[in-house]
Write a protein that holds these residues in place. Sequence first.
Motif, PDB file in Angstrom:
ATOM      1  N   MET A 106       0.856  -1.185   0.000  1.00  0.00           N
ATOM      2  CA  MET A 106       0.000   0.000   0.000  1.00  0.00           C
ATOM      3  C   MET A 106       0.898   1.244   0.000  1.00  0.00           C
ATOM      4  O   MET A 106       2.000   1.226   0.541  1.00  0.00           O
ATOM      5  CB  MET A 106      -0.901  -0.005   1.237  1.00  0.00           C
ATOM      6  CG  MET A 106      -1.803  -1.229   1.314  1.00  0.00           C
ATOM      7  SD  MET A 106      -2.479  -1.550   2.954  1.00  0.00           S
ATOM      8  CE  MET A 106      -3.680  -0.259   3.104  1.00  0.00           C
ATOM      9  N   SER A 107       0.430   2.299  -0.566  1.00  0.00           N
ATOM     10  CA  SER A 107       1.210   3.529  -0.723  1.00  0.00           C
ATOM     11  C   SER A 107       1.810   4.017   0.594  1.00  0.00           C
ATOM     12  O   SER A 107       1.112   4.151   1.589  1.00  0.00           O
ATOM     13  CB  SER A 107       0.316   4.619  -1.303  1.00  0.00           C
ATOM     14  OG  SER A 107       0.993   5.842  -1.370  1.00  0.00           O
ATOM     15  N   ASN A 108       3.112   4.288   0.575  1.00  0.00           N
ATOM     16  CA  ASN A 108       3.811   4.987   1.656  1.00  0.00           C
ATOM     17  C   ASN A 108       3.990   4.187   2.943  1.00  0.00           C
ATOM     18  O   ASN A 108       4.376   4.749   3.948  1.00  0.00           O
ATOM     19  CB  ASN A 108       3.108   6.308   1.957  1.00  0.00           C
ATOM     20  CG  ASN A 108       4.075   7.386   2.360  1.00  0.00           C
ATOM     21  OD1 ASN A 108       5.235   7.382   1.952  1.00  0.00           O
ATOM     22  ND2 ASN A 108       3.619   8.328   3.152  1.00  0.00           N
ATOM     23  N   ASN A 109       3.719   2.890   2.978  1.00  0.00           N
ATOM     24  CA  ASN A 109       3.904   2.088   4.184  1.00  0.00           C
ATOM     25  C   ASN A 109       5.278   1.426   4.137  1.00  0.00           C
ATOM     26  O   ASN A 109       5.640   0.821   3.134  1.00  0.00           O
ATOM     27  CB  ASN A 109       2.820   1.018   4.297  1.00  0.00           C
ATOM     28  CG  ASN A 109       1.439   1.617   4.432  1.00  0.00           C
ATOM     29  OD1 ASN A 109       1.288   2.784   4.762  1.00  0.00           O
ATOM     30  ND2 ASN A 109       0.424   0.821   4.181  1.00  0.00           N
ATOM     31  N   SER A 110       6.041   1.550   5.239  1.00  0.00           N
ATOM     32  CA  SER A 110       7.394   1.004   5.223  1.00  0.00           C
ATOM     33  C   SER A 110       7.900   0.727   6.632  1.00  0.00           C
ATOM     34  O   SER A 110       7.388   1.254   7.601  1.00  0.00           O
ATOM     35  CB  SER A 110       8.351   1.979   4.532  1.00  0.00           C
ATOM     36  OG  SER A 110       8.453   3.177   5.279  1.00  0.00           O
ATOM     37  N   LEU A 111       8.936  -0.104   6.688  1.00  0.00           N
ATOM     38  CA  LEU A 111       9.685  -0.371   7.914  1.00  0.00           C
ATOM     39  C   LEU A 111      11.154  -0.234   7.555  1.00  0.00           C
ATOM     40  O   LEU A 111      11.613  -0.828   6.580  1.00  0.00           O
ATOM     41  CB  LEU A 111       9.412  -1.780   8.444  1.00  0.00           C
ATOM     42  CG  LEU A 111      10.313  -2.284   9.575  1.00  0.00           C
ATOM     43  CD1 LEU A 111      10.153  -1.437  10.834  1.00  0.00           C
ATOM     44  CD2 LEU A 111      10.015  -3.739   9.895  1.00  0.00           C
ATOM     45  N   THR A 112      11.883   0.573   8.321  1.00  0.00           N
ATOM     46  CA  THR A 112      13.315   0.765   8.096  1.00  0.00           C
ATOM     47  C   THR A 112      14.046   0.547   9.411  1.00  0.00           C
ATOM     48  O   THR A 112      13.596   1.007  10.458  1.00  0.00           O
ATOM     49  CB  THR A 112      13.607   2.190   7.581  1.00  0.00           C
ATOM     50  OG1 THR A 112      12.863   2.411   6.383  1.00  0.00           O
ATOM     51  CG2 THR A 112      15.097   2.381   7.307  1.00  0.00           C
ATOM     52  N   MET A 113      15.185  -0.162   9.338  1.00  0.00           N
ATOM     53  CA  MET A 113      16.034  -0.383  10.507  1.00  0.00           C
ATOM     54  C   MET A 113      17.468  -0.006  10.160  1.00  0.00           C
ATOM     55  O   MET A 113      17.910  -0.208   9.027  1.00  0.00           O
ATOM     56  CB  MET A 113      15.972  -1.838  10.955  1.00  0.00           C
ATOM     57  CG  MET A 113      14.624  -2.231  11.441  1.00  0.00           C
ATOM     58  SD  MET A 113      14.662  -3.871  12.167  1.00  0.00           S
ATOM     59  CE  MET A 113      12.934  -4.090  12.499  1.00  0.00           C
ATOM     60  N   LEU A 114      18.157   0.521  11.139  1.00  0.00           N
ATOM     61  CA  LEU A 114      19.552   0.913  10.992  1.00  0.00           C
ATOM     62  C   LEU A 114      20.306   0.328  12.174  1.00  0.00           C
ATOM     63  O   LEU A 114      20.005   0.649  13.324  1.00  0.00           O
ATOM     64  CB  LEU A 114      19.671   2.442  10.987  1.00  0.00           C
ATOM     65  CG  LEU A 114      21.058   3.043  10.880  1.00  0.00           C
ATOM     66  CD1 LEU A 114      21.647   2.781   9.500  1.00  0.00           C
ATOM     67  CD2 LEU A 114      21.005   4.537  11.144  1.00  0.00           C
ATOM     68  N   ASP A 115      21.292  -0.558  11.899  1.00  0.00           N
ATOM     69  CA  ASP A 115      22.014  -1.176  13.005  1.00  0.00           C
ATOM     70  C   ASP A 115      23.226  -0.331  13.393  1.00  0.00           C
ATOM     71  O   ASP A 115      23.486   0.716  12.799  1.00  0.00           O
ATOM     72  CB  ASP A 115      22.390  -2.628  12.690  1.00  0.00           C
ATOM     73  CG  ASP A 115      23.430  -2.786  11.593  1.00  0.00           C
ATOM     74  OD1 ASP A 115      24.106  -1.794  11.225  1.00  0.00           O
ATOM     75  OD2 ASP A 115      23.569  -3.916  11.094  1.00  0.00           O
ATOM     76  N   VAL A 116      23.985  -0.781  14.391  1.00  0.00           N
ATOM     77  CA  VAL A 116      25.121  -0.006  14.908  1.00  0.00           C
ATOM     78  C   VAL A 116      26.243   0.148  13.888  1.00  0.00           C
ATOM     79  O   VAL A 116      27.096   1.005  14.030  1.00  0.00           O
ATOM     80  CB  VAL A 116      25.676  -0.608  16.224  1.00  0.00           C
ATOM     81  CG1 VAL A 116      24.661  -0.495  17.336  1.00  0.00           C
ATOM     82  CG2 VAL A 116      26.113  -2.042  16.027  1.00  0.00           C
ATOM     83  N   ASN A 117      26.239  -0.676  12.843  1.00  0.00           N
ATOM     84  CA  ASN A 117      27.254  -0.566  11.787  1.00  0.00           C
ATOM     85  C   ASN A 117      26.751   0.254  10.594  1.00  0.00           C
ATOM     86  O   ASN A 117      27.358   0.231   9.524  1.00  0.00           O
ATOM     87  CB  ASN A 117      27.671  -1.962  11.309  1.00  0.00           C
ATOM     88  CG  ASN A 117      28.305  -2.763  12.423  1.00  0.00           C
ATOM     89  OD1 ASN A 117      29.142  -2.256  13.163  1.00  0.00           O
ATOM     90  ND2 ASN A 117      27.883  -3.997  12.576  1.00  0.00           N
ATOM     91  N   ALA A 118      25.645   0.951  10.770  1.00  0.00           N
ATOM     92  CA  ALA A 118      25.036   1.796   9.741  1.00  0.00           C
ATOM     93  C   ALA A 118      24.500   1.005   8.554  1.00  0.00           C
ATOM     94  O   ALA A 118      24.365   1.543   7.456  1.00  0.00           O
ATOM     95  CB  ALA A 118      25.993   2.893   9.292  1.00  0.00           C
TER      96      ALA A 118
END
Length: 165
Positions: free
Chosen positions: A97-109
Amino acid sequence: MKKLLLLLALSTTLLASCSKNDDDNQRRKFVSMKLDDGYEIGEDPKGVVTFSDQSTDNPTGFPTLVVSGFSYNKLYFTFSITSTTGALHTGVYTSAMSNNSLTMLDVNANVMEANVDQGQFTLNIISVQDSTVQGTFTATLVNDVTGEIHTVSNGAFRTNFSKSN
């Protein structure tokens, strides 16, 4: 008689302490998930619901919920969903669906994400009460650089949200 009074006092104390724990659990704000073979848990994620005019990113102008925070292992996460009506409501939202997301950033970028272009993200809002939202989620995340796949399962969250225009 003394034993009966003592038993009654202990029972009352026990029942009172149980109801306080239930209330504390309902106030607790958290995010938890299984990421690949490990677990990520964080306290007090922040949520914001924005109401915007129609745009390319939000063609309906419906409200968008953004929740973000850190796990105890310093994994940064943020997920965003856009409602399908004029109010934030219970239901299933997916990355298709439009504009739905999950983003993760770990300690190593390392950036891992699921959105309309890659991976898969499903979020189920099970409760919206006043300014508190609660739900569950799963995802298949893709590392933006290596293409490596990461699996999120058993995700759950509860947070308060503020409103912004």
